[in-house]
Each structure stands twice: as structure tokens, then as C-alpha cells.
Motif scaffolding. Structure first.
Motif, PDB file in Angstrom:
ATOM      1  N   GLY B  25       0.823  -1.215   0.000  1.00 53.46           N
ATOM      2  CA  GLY B  25       0.000   0.000   0.000  1.00 53.46           C
ATOM      3  C   GLY B  25       0.852   1.258   0.000  1.00 53.46           C
ATOM      4  O   GLY B  25       0.589   2.209  -0.743  1.00 53.46           O
ATOM      5  N   VAL B  29       1.065   4.371  -2.633  1.00 52.90           N
ATOM      6  CA  VAL B  29       0.921   5.779  -2.231  1.00 52.90           C
ATOM      7  C   VAL B  29       2.123   6.584  -2.727  1.00 52.90           C
ATOM      8  O   VAL B  29       1.976   7.682  -3.275  1.00 52.90           O
ATOM      9  CB  VAL B  29       0.795   5.911  -0.691  1.00 52.90           C
ATOM     10  N   GLY B  32       1.976   7.778  -6.121  1.00 51.72           N
ATOM     11  CA  GLY B  32       0.912   8.734  -6.429  1.00 51.72           C
ATOM     12  C   GLY B  32      -0.480   8.143  -6.517  1.00 51.72           C
ATOM     13  O   GLY B  32      -1.414   8.810  -6.950  1.00 51.72           O
ATOM     14  N   GLN B  33      -0.644   6.882  -6.092  1.00 52.03           N
ATOM     15  CA  GLN B  33      -1.962   6.256  -6.173  1.00 52.03           C
ATOM     16  C   GLN B  33      -2.776   6.517  -4.900  1.00 52.03           C
ATOM     17  O   GLN B  33      -2.227   6.827  -3.852  1.00 52.03           O
ATOM     18  CB  GLN B  33      -1.801   4.742  -6.357  1.00 52.03           C
ATOM     19  N   ARG B  34      -4.087   6.341  -5.023  1.00 51.10           N
ATOM     20  CA  ARG B  34      -4.966   6.350  -3.855  1.00 51.10           C
ATOM     21  C   ARG B  34      -5.112   4.901  -3.391  1.00 51.10           C
ATOM     22  O   ARG B  34      -5.197   3.989  -4.221  1.00 51.10           O
ATOM     23  CB  ARG B  34      -6.351   6.924  -4.190  1.00 51.10           C
ATOM     24  N   VAL B  35      -5.155   4.700  -2.077  1.00 53.16           N
ATOM     25  CA  VAL B  35      -5.112   3.339  -1.531  1.00 53.16           C
ATOM     26  C   VAL B  35      -6.062   3.188  -0.346  1.00 53.16           C
ATOM     27  O   VAL B  35      -6.153   4.086   0.492  1.00 53.16           O
ATOM     28  CB  VAL B  35      -3.675   3.011  -1.041  1.00 53.16           C
ATOM     29  N   THR B  36      -6.757   2.050  -0.290  1.00 48.52           N
ATOM     30  CA  THR B  36      -7.426   1.662   0.955  1.00 48.52           C
ATOM     31  C   THR B  36      -6.932   0.276   1.336  1.00 48.52           C
ATOM     32  O   THR B  36      -6.640  -0.542   0.472  1.00 48.52           O
ATOM     33  CB  THR B  36      -8.964   1.605   0.830  1.00 48.52           C
ATOM     34  N   MET B  37      -6.818   0.048   2.641  1.00 52.02           N
ATOM     35  CA  MET B  37      -6.392  -1.275   3.103  1.00 52.02           C
ATOM     36  C   MET B  37      -7.180  -1.655   4.356  1.00 52.02           C
ATOM     37  O   MET B  37      -7.042  -1.032   5.402  1.00 52.02           O
ATOM     38  CB  MET B  37      -4.885  -1.266   3.403  1.00 52.02           C
ATOM     39  N   TYR B  60      -9.856   8.602  -5.991  1.00 50.27           N
ATOM     40  CA  TYR B  60     -10.346   8.255  -4.660  1.00 50.27           C
ATOM     41  C   TYR B  60     -11.151   6.954  -4.718  1.00 50.27           C
ATOM     42  O   TYR B  60     -11.996   6.773  -5.592  1.00 50.27           O
ATOM     43  CB  TYR B  60     -11.210   9.398  -4.121  1.00 50.27           C
ATOM     44  N   VAL B  61     -10.875   6.069  -3.770  1.00 53.70           N
ATOM     45  CA  VAL B  61     -11.556   4.773  -3.728  1.00 53.70           C
ATOM     46  C   VAL B  61     -12.786   4.902  -2.831  1.00 53.70           C
ATOM     47  O   VAL B  61     -12.647   5.258  -1.663  1.00 53.70           O
ATOM     48  CB  VAL B  61     -10.610   3.695  -3.150  1.00 53.70           C
ATOM     49  N   ASP B  62     -13.965   4.635  -3.362  1.00 48.88           N
ATOM     50  CA  ASP B  62     -15.149   4.648  -2.495  1.00 48.88           C
ATOM     51  C   ASP B  62     -15.223   3.351  -1.690  1.00 48.88           C
ATOM     52  O   ASP B  62     -14.827   3.321  -0.554  1.00 48.88           O
ATOM     53  CB  ASP B  62     -16.410   4.896  -3.314  1.00 48.88           C
ATOM     54  N   SER B  63     -15.678   2.279  -2.293  1.00 52.38           N
ATOM     55  CA  SER B  63     -15.769   1.038  -1.519  1.00 52.38           C
ATOM     56  C   SER B  63     -14.393   0.414  -1.301  1.00 52.38           C
ATOM     57  O   SER B  63     -13.679   0.115  -2.257  1.00 52.38           O
ATOM     58  CB  SER B  63     -16.657   0.020  -2.227  1.00 52.38           C
ATOM     59  N   PRO B  64     -14.017   0.199  -0.032  1.00 52.66           N
ATOM     60  CA  PRO B  64     -12.727  -0.442   0.246  1.00 52.66           C
ATOM     61  C   PRO B  64     -12.840  -1.965   0.277  1.00 52.66           C
ATOM     62  O   PRO B  64     -11.864  -2.643   0.578  1.00 52.66           O
ATOM     63  CB  PRO B  64     -12.390   0.096   1.641  1.00 52.66           C
ATOM     64  N   VAL B  65     -14.023  -2.476  -0.014  1.00 49.97           N
ATOM     65  CA  VAL B  65     -14.240  -3.925   0.102  1.00 49.97           C
ATOM     66  C   VAL B  65     -13.821  -4.626  -1.184  1.00 49.97           C
ATOM     67  O   VAL B  65     -14.214  -4.227  -2.274  1.00 49.97           O
ATOM     68  CB  VAL B  65     -15.727  -4.230   0.400  1.00 49.97           C
TER      69      VAL B  65
END
Lengths: 408, 179
Positions: B25, B29, B32-37, B60-65
Motif C-alpha cells: 500500500g 501511495v 501517487g496512487q490512492r489506496v485503501t487497506m 479516490y476509492v469509495d468502496s474499500p471492500v
């Protein structure tokens, strides 16, 4: 035609104004700690509990670096009382917990609210009933955060973030509202938003945030508790600076003395309720997408709103005109957002149905308010898409496993 | 970069699943990426499975699932069985831990003998997660040099072995062929 998108919250502007800083990959608990530090936190007192333990851990590391105080209390009740004491002593104060600790704070909530003491309380909700499962998300304290003390006769301010980045800005905002309204502001987050790691921008110099941070001011003169007044932006009362104010949970006079006269009780209640009700527009925060042409409006807050928003956008690609409404300020409840006479689909992480009841009360037709409750795990995009299509095309909720649709 | 890349990593507690996901992750980042974990914890780390769900996107990531993984790393048989259906992309698995694999999608499976390699080269199976991360770096088309920088920053010690472990996984022939 471009989809209408709207974020009504102070940080919509803040994040444009502050661009110098660093990008990290950090958790919601970290963002919350940094937000509090950026807002000028002086004291954190609390008792660790999953999933809020990391907040205590970060605070214990961070506060000594800025001449603040971290205090591990003997329990949550003591922790919040200590925060109220620290705030009366002139410091910005915060505590953090999860459901099982949250219920222990009600006595301290009442003390802080009735004595107009600014405190920020964090509840990182996990699934219940009661202690439930430590590492699974829930949204079971929606009503408890409103009715956080006994005796009624109060209004409360509750905010809920849905991302790590928003947690940072919203925490600063929570401290600002606590100062301006001289009351407890609750940050109702959840296990997902608290534990999740996300890219996080932090301003390089918190000193540069002085334009947006409401500083602690000190009121040293009477009246300490203005009666029959809904005025906000009064400096909080502070003791220990050559003056003092009496604080107690009993009905008190403008000077702070206990009194058993109905006129005093009425005017105190007028203030506690109306300082918030008369300034609701200062508290309203929400996000809305595609409401203009929506045939069904999905409603959610916190982590739930993340998958629900993706589902709304996906449903649109599939030809369902869906709208998205994310509540950020939960209390006072934003009735005004539910004036559209459209079907609503309320998604939340509990089976009993909490947010949905307020939407049913506020919407023009409660029979067109649908419930989609899950417990312990997030809604999936596929599930919400199916429900949006069901409501938009057939005016009813599809039956899906482990999803509750009944409220009555 | 695709609009949304989903990566699911799962195994037992102590195998370094979360550490792997954090390095991956951070690497995204830093590029330059957007990340959810999302990470599972609590009782799952005490005997059951541990799971990390990563979503990487330019926006931007909405659902992190993770509902439809592009890459799935299975470090244990229970994890493989539990999450196999959530993956429509490549499945990286260690044959030592996952013996029975679905025979309907051989072309999606990439066998990474991470534990055996870690033992052979470092006399310690603990380095298996870095071997796997090296393979994952290549299959996710991420930058190995940045991944190494982040790893050194995140892991406090044994940098030399961990760097070699990353190289080992990255250089596997089976990985080069499937990248």
C-alpha cells in the motif's frame, strides 16, 4: 449531464487551502490522533478498548511530544470525568472508546453537557449486542449518542467520518464545535474507518491551521451559565485563574449555584436545547450525489457509505437513477435533507434499524422508506445495487440472505 | 493503471500478511496512487485467518471492500477455501500450505514456493512473505525499486535478506511468464 455532487462541510474548503504537507498510508485512529493534536489537544484520558486502543496508543506517544498529557484512567467513566476536569482547567480534552466503554460514560456526559464543558468523545463502534465481536464493525450507538445521558432536556452534536482523510479534518471540526457550543461533541466512527489504512494528507505545519482552529478562550466572569439564551461562541468557563465557577449536575443558577426553582430549571433547559437547535445550520454536514433526478435515494453514514456510494454509481451505470445521501452530522438530525418525496433506501450496520427510524419520521412518506440492515460486516456493492433496482423498478426490497428489511 | 485494482492477501496470524499489505500500500501511495487497506484482526489473528483487502486506484476509492480480486495471495488452505470465490484474477499460492487447488482454473493459479525458497536461502520460513511480495510486485506491475525502498523503511531489521527475498520472488520464472 454531469452528476451533481455536493460536500457540505468546512473541510471542503480546508483541503483546498492546505496543500503543503506529506502523504502517508495510515489508519483512521492515527488520523484522529493527528487531527486532535492539530486542533490543540492538551489532555487525553481514557481506557483502551478494541478498536479504539490504537487511539490511546498513538496519544500516549504523541502528547508528551507537545507538552500535553496522556492519562490512562481506571475506567471509561473516570476517563471522561478527567477530560471534563481538564477542560475546566483550560485544556482541550478528548477521550475515546468503543460501545462497551461508551455506555459507562453517561454520567460524565451529563456533567459535561449541563455544565457547558467542551469535550470531544470518540466512539469507534463495533458490532453488538453488548460486547459483540471486537474486530467487526457495527452502527449500534446512533441513538445512544443522542440520548447519551439521563433526564432528557438536552440536544447533542454528533459527527461521523467515512474515511481516514475525513477523520483528520472532522476531528478538528469536532473540537471547534465543542468550543463554540460549549458542549460535548461526539465523533461516532466505526471499526472499519478507525482500523482502515488509507492514503492520508497531513499539513506540514499545524501552526498554519490557526485560521481554521477555534482557540481555547477563558471566561472568568459571571454569568457563567446565561439563562434563556441560545447564544453561541461564548468563551468556556475556566477555573483556577483567580476565579471559579460552581459545577454540579443539579439545576443551577447563572452563577452556578444549585437551585430548586422551576424558573431556573426551565431557563437552563431552554439554553441547553436551543443553543443547538437555533444554530442547526452551523452544524449541518453532509455529502450528496445525483439527487436531482434520483428515483431512489440511498442513505448511509460512516463506513457503510463507502460501499453504498460505489453501489449508487454502479446502479446508475446499469440504468437505475439512484441518488446518494451521506450524513456526516447525525445529531441534531438533519430533517431538512429528507424533504424530497422519493423512496429512500437506508443502509446501516445493525438489524434493529436505527437511522432508518429517523428517516421514516422525517421523510414525506414513511411507507417508501426502506431498510437494509447488515450486522458485523459491510454491505457489498452487489447487494446494494440489487436493492436499489428493486426499490426503483418494483417499489420493493428484494429478499437477500443475512439482510434485514423489516423495521416494524 | 486500471481504474481499480483489488488485491486480497490472507493466511494465518504471524505469517506477515498485514506487513506485506502495508508495504504494498505504501508503495502505491509513494507512486501517487490512492489506496485503501482493510485488515481483519481480533479473534481472527488467534488461530483463524488474517485478511488484508487492498484497493489501489488513480482516483479516490469509495468502496474499500474487495469483492472481485485481481490478485489473491493464499498463504493457508483455510484462506484459500474461504476467499477463492472472491477472485476472478490470478491466485498466488504456496503449495506447501495450499495443497488442493481448484482444477477449473489452472491458468489463473501461480504456484510460488515461498516457504521452501525462504528456508533454502535464509534458513528461515519467515522470509516467505517477502518472496511472495516480490512475485506480487511483478504481477501487479508495480515498481520493484520503490517497493524495496518502502520495505527498508517499514521493516526495522534483516534488510539484506528481505531485499534478496524480494528479488527471489520477483525473478521467478513462473512469475515472469505470467506477468
Amino acid at each position: 449531464m454531469a452528476l451533481s455532487e455536493e460536500l457540505v462541510a468546512p473541510w471542503a474548503e480546508w483541503q483546498e487551502s492546505y496543500q503543503d504537507g506529506q502523504r502517508l498510508l495510515e489508519a483512521g485512529t492515527y488520523a484522529l490522533t493527528e487531527g486532535a493534536v492539530a486542533a490543540g489537544l492538551g489532555v487525553f484520558a481514557g481506557y483502551p478498548i478494541t478498536p479504539a486502543t490504537d487511539i490511546a496508543e498513538y496519544m500516549s506517544k504523541r502528547l508528551p511530544q507537545i507538552d500535553g498529557y496522556y492519562l490512562q484512567a481506571e475506567d471509561e467513566l473516570a476517563g471522561m470525568h478527567m477530560c471534563a476536569g481538564a477542560s475546566l482547567g483550560g485544556q482541550k480534552a478528548m477521550t475515546a472508546t468503543s460501545g462497551p466503554g461508551y455506555t459507562l460514560m453517561h454520567d460524565a456526559y451529563g456533567w459535561a453537557i449541563v455544565n457547558e464543558i467542551p469535550v470531544v468523545v470518540v466512539d469507534a463502534m463495533r458490532v453488538g449486542p453488548v460486547s459483540g465481536i471486537t474486530g467487526a464493525p457495527g452502527q449500534g450507538e446512533f441513538y445512544v449518542s443522542r440520548y447519551c445521558s439521563h433526564g432528557g432536556n438536552i440536544e447533542t452534536i454528533v459527527l461521523s467520518p467515512n474515511s481516514v482523510q475525513e477523520t483528520f479534518w472532522l476531528t478538528i471540526d469536532a473540537f471547534n464545535l465543542a468550543e463554540r457550543f460549549r458542549t460535548v461533541v461526539t465523533i461516532l466512527t466505526d471499526q472499519v474507518v478507525a482500523d482502515m489504512f488509507e492514503d492520508l494528507f497531513l499539513p506540514g505545519d499545524y501552526g498554519a491551521l490557526s485560521d481554521i482552529v477555534v482557540p481555547r478562550r477563558h471566561n472568568l466572569t459571571m454569568p457563567f451559565f446565561p439563562a434563556d439564551s441560545s447564544e453561541i461562541d461564548l468563551p468556556p468557563n475556566v477555573i483556577g485563574e483567580g476565579t471559579g465557577v460552581c459545577v454540579s449536575p443539579y439545576t443551577h443558577t447563572e452563577e452556578g449555584y444549585d437551585i430548586e426553582e422551576m424558573e431556573a430549571q426551565w431557563s437552563q433547559t431552554f439554553r441547553l436545547i436551543n443553543k443547538i437547535r437555533h444554530h442547526k445550520d452551523e452544524i449541518l454536514r453532509y455529502e450528496a450525489v445525483g439527487l436531482d433526478d434520483a428515483e431512489v435515494i440511498a442513505v448511509a453514514y460512516g463506513a457503510t457509505a463507502r460501499t453504498v456510494k460505489t453501489a449508487v454509481l454502479e446502479a446508475r451505470r446499469q440504468g437505475v437513477k439512484a441518488g446518494f445521501l451521506r450524513l456526516i452530522s447525525l445529531w441534531p438530525f438533519p430533517d431538512e435533507l429528507f424533504e424530497r418525496d422519493q423512496p429512500y433506501l437506508v443502509c446501516e450496520l445493525n438489524y434493529d434499524g436505527q437511522l432508518v427510524r429517523e428517516v421514516m419520521r422525517a421523510a414525506p412518506d414513511k411507507n417508501r422508506v426502506h431498510f437494509m440492515g447488515k450486522s458485523g460486516e459491510m454491505h457489498t456493492v452487489a447487494e446494494v445495487c440489487e436493492a436499489l433496482e428493486g426499490v426503483a423498478k418494483h417499489q420493493k426490497m428484494p429478499q437477500q440472505p443475512y439482510i434485514w428489511t423489516e423495521v416494524r | 493503471m486500471k481504474p481499480r485494482t483489488e488485491i486480497l492477501i490472507s493466511g494465518f496470524g504471524g505469517q506477515g500478511v498485514i506487513r506485506m499489505a502495508l508495504i504494498l500500500g505504501r508503495c502505491a501511495v509513494d507512486q501517487g496512487q490512492r489506496v485503501t487497506m482493510l485488515k481483519s484482526h481480533g479473534t481472527e489473528t488467534r488461530g483463524g485467518y488474517v485478511r488484508a483487502q487492498l484497493v489501489i486506484s488513480p482516483d479516490y476509492v469509495d468502496s474499500p471492500v474487495v469483492e472481485n480480486a485481481d490478485l489473491f495471495v493464499a498463504f493457508s488452505a483455510p484462506a484459500y477455501r474461504k476467499f477463492y470465490d472472491l477472485c476472478s484474477g490470478k491466485v498466488l499460492y504456496d503449495p506447501e500450505m495450499v495443497e488442493d487447488i481448484h482444477d477449473d482454473a489452472a491458468d489463473r493459479h501461480v504456484e510460488i514456493p515461498s516457504r521452501a525458497l525462504a528456508r533454502d536461502h535464509f534458513d528461515n520460513a519467515l522470509f516467505a512473505n517477502m518472496v511472495m511480495l516480490g512475485a506480487l510486485t511483478r504481477l501487479a506491475a508495480m515498481d520493484l525499486a520503490v517497493m524495496k525502498d518502502v520495505m527498508v523503511d517499514v521493516i526495522p531489521r534483516a534488510h539484506e535478506q528481505n531485499l534478496r527475498a524480494l528479488d527471489l520472488g520477483h525473478g521467478l520464472e513462473v512469475v515472469a511468464r505470467r506477468a
